[in-house]
Design an enzyme around this catalytic site. Structure first.
Site, PDB file in Angstrom:
ATOM      1  N   VAL A   1      -5.256  -0.485  -1.750  1.00  0.00           N
ATOM      2  CA  VAL A   1      -4.551  -1.581  -1.938  1.00  0.00           C
ATOM      3  C   VAL A   1      -4.772  -3.273  -1.146  1.00  0.00           C
ATOM      4  O   VAL A   1      -4.969  -2.948  -0.251  1.00  0.00           O
ATOM      5  CB  VAL A   1      -2.322  -1.213  -1.947  1.00  0.00           C
ATOM      6  CG1 VAL A   1      -2.155  -3.140  -2.392  1.00  0.00           C
ATOM      7  CG2 VAL A   1      -2.005  -0.300  -2.647  1.00  0.00           C
TER       8      VAL A   1
ATOM      9  N   GLN B   1      -0.928  10.760  17.956  1.00  0.00           N
ATOM     10  CA  GLN B   1      -1.906  10.523  17.611  1.00  0.00           C
ATOM     11  C   GLN B   1      -2.448   9.339  18.350  1.00  0.00           C
ATOM     12  O   GLN B   1      -2.937   8.860  17.778  1.00  0.00           O
ATOM     13  CB  GLN B   1      -1.795  10.004  15.873  1.00  0.00           C
ATOM     14  CG  GLN B   1      -0.592   8.898  15.707  1.00  0.00           C
ATOM     15  CD  GLN B   1      -1.222   8.908  14.270  1.00  0.00           C
ATOM     16  OE1 GLN B   1      -0.358  10.038  13.722  1.00  0.00           O
ATOM     17  NE2 GLN B   1      -1.505   8.369  13.132  1.00  0.00           N
TER      18      GLN B   1
ATOM     19  N   GLY C   1       0.714  -1.019   0.448  1.00  0.00           N
ATOM     20  CA  GLY C   1       0.197  -0.113   0.297  1.00  0.00           C
ATOM     21  C   GLY C   1       1.100   1.420   0.121  1.00  0.00           C
ATOM     22  O   GLY C   1       0.487   2.076  -0.471  1.00  0.00           O
ATOM     23  N   HIS C   2       1.676   0.845   0.987  1.00  0.00           N
ATOM     24  CA  HIS C   2       3.047   2.713   1.000  1.00  0.00           C
ATOM     25  C   HIS C   2       3.310   2.390  -0.114  1.00  0.00           C
ATOM     26  O   HIS C   2       3.350   3.629  -1.042  1.00  0.00           O
ATOM     27  CB  HIS C   2       3.798   2.066   2.156  1.00  0.00           C
ATOM     28  CG  HIS C   2       3.485   2.487   3.328  1.00  0.00           C
ATOM     29  ND1 HIS C   2       3.053   1.243   4.260  1.00  0.00           N
ATOM     30  CD2 HIS C   2       2.381   3.480   4.153  1.00  0.00           C
ATOM     31  CE1 HIS C   2       3.000   1.215   4.774  1.00  0.00           C
ATOM     32  NE2 HIS C   2       2.401   2.305   5.797  1.00  0.00           N
TER      33      HIS C   2
END
Length: 285
Positions: free
Chosen positions: A182, A60, A35-36
Site C-alpha cells: 500500500v 529481530q 498498509g496494516h
C-alpha cells in the site's frame, strides 16, 4: 478486546475452534497504518475471527538498530483495530513472550533459523540474525494463536518468502497469504518508519519507488540484462540517498538471475535522513 497473556489468547481461540470458526492472524509491530489495515481487511474477507498481534520483537533488532525508539502507539492501534472489527489485539510484553531472566541470544534461547541461502542477501546481509528473530517470533505466534491463515505484506518481500519456506519445511498448518504493498498518493510505500522522516525526507524517499518504476519501464522496453537494469539506478540517486542494495531476483526463490523475466522482482534498500527504507516491485505485473 486487548489481551496481554498467552493463556488468555489460547483460551479464546480454542473456544472459536470448537465452534468450527476460521481464525486469521495479522502479525505486526504496531504503529499501524493503512498498509496494516489492508491486511486486516483481507483477513476479514477470509476468516471468521481475527487476531492482530502488536509486539515490537527485541530479537529481530541488531545492537545498533532502532528497537528503543521504534514507534509504540498501542492505545491508538487498539482503537483502530476495534474500529475495523478485530476480535483480539494480542499485545504481550517481552517477558510474556520470552520468559523472565532469559537473555535474548541464541546461546540461551531456542531460535528458528532459516536457511543461509535465503538470508545471506538483501536485508539479511546487513541485518545479521534479523531473520532468526523474525522466524522465531512468528513461530511462537503461530503456536500461540494457531491460526488457519496468516497475513503479511509484500513490502517485506524477503520476510514473506522466508516465512513461507519455514511453514513448508516445518509442516506448519497455516496458510500464509501475501497482500500487495500500500502506497501514499506520492508512491511512497507505507511503513511505520516513515514517521522518522521530515516532510523533505518523504520527498527524498520517493527515490525508491522512482528507481523501481524506472527499472520496470526499462524492462518493458525490452532491456532484460540485470546488470544493465541495475546501472540505471545511479543516475537517479543523489547525495541525499545512501543505497544499501538494489537487486533483481526470482520473486519466489530469491535466486539470482542474469536476465530479468516476468517472474523477477526488483528490490531496494536505501537510507534517507538516516532512516532505512525498503521497497520492491514485480517486473511481470
Amino acid at each position: 478486546m486487548l489481551i496481554n497473556k498467552i493463556e488468555d489468547v489460547r483460551t479464546q481461540v480454542n473456544d472459536w475452534k470448537k465452534q468450527g470458526l476460521k481464525v486469521g492472524l495479522v502479525p505486526t509491530m504496531g504503529a499501524l497504518h493503512e498498509g496494516h489495515l489492508s491486511l486486516i481487511k483481507k483477513a476479514k474477507e477470509t476468516c471468521d475471527k481475527i487476531v492482530v498481534s502488536v509486539f515490537v520483537n527485541p530479537i529481530q533488532f541488531g545492537p545498533s538498530e532502532d528497537f528503543d525508539k521504534y514507534p509504540r502507539t498501542l492505545e491508538a492501534d487498539t482503537k483502530l483495530c476495534d474500529s475495523e472489527g478485530v476480535d483480539i489485539v494480542f499485545a504481550p510484553t517481552p517477558k510474556e513472550m520470552y520468559g523472565e531472566g532469559v537473555r535474548l541470544s541464541n546461546d540461551t534461547l531456542t531460535y528458528v533459523c532459516p536457511p543461509f541461502f535465503y538470508v545471506n542477501k538483501l536485508c539479511g546481509k546487513s541485518r545479521v540474525g534479523h531473520f532468526d528473530g523474525v522466524c522465531t517470533v512468528v513461530m511462537k505466534l503461530f503456536n500461540i494463536v494457531q491460526p488457519d491463515y496468516a497475513f503479511f505484506g509484500q513490502k517485506d518481500a524477503q520476510q514473506v518468502i522466508v516465512i513461507k519456506k519455514m511453514v513448508k519445511d516445518l509442516n506448519i498448518p497455516v496458510e500464509v497469504i501475501q497482500c500487495p504493498i500500500v502506497r501514499e498518493e506520492s508512491g511512497l510505500a507505507l511503513s511505520s518508519r516513515n514517521k522518522y522522516l521530515t516532510e523533505q525526507g518523504k520527498i527524498e524517499a520517493l527515490v525508491l519507488s522512482k528507481i523501481l518504476n524506472n527499472i520496470k519501464s526499462c524492462y518493458n522496453k525490452g532491456i532484460t540484462d540485470v546488470s544493465a537494469l541495475k546501472e540505471t539506478v545511479y543516475s537517479i540517486l543523489s547525495d541525499k540517498h545512501e543505497l544499501e542494495y538494489i537487486e533483481i531476483l526470482n520473486r519466489d526463490t530469491l535466486e539470482e538471475e542474469k536476465k530479468a523475466n516476468n517472474d523477477s522482482i526488483a528490490l531496494i534498500a536505501c537510507r534517507v535522513e538516516g532512516v532505512r527504507l525498503i521497497d520492491n516491485l514485480y517486473l511481470g505485473e
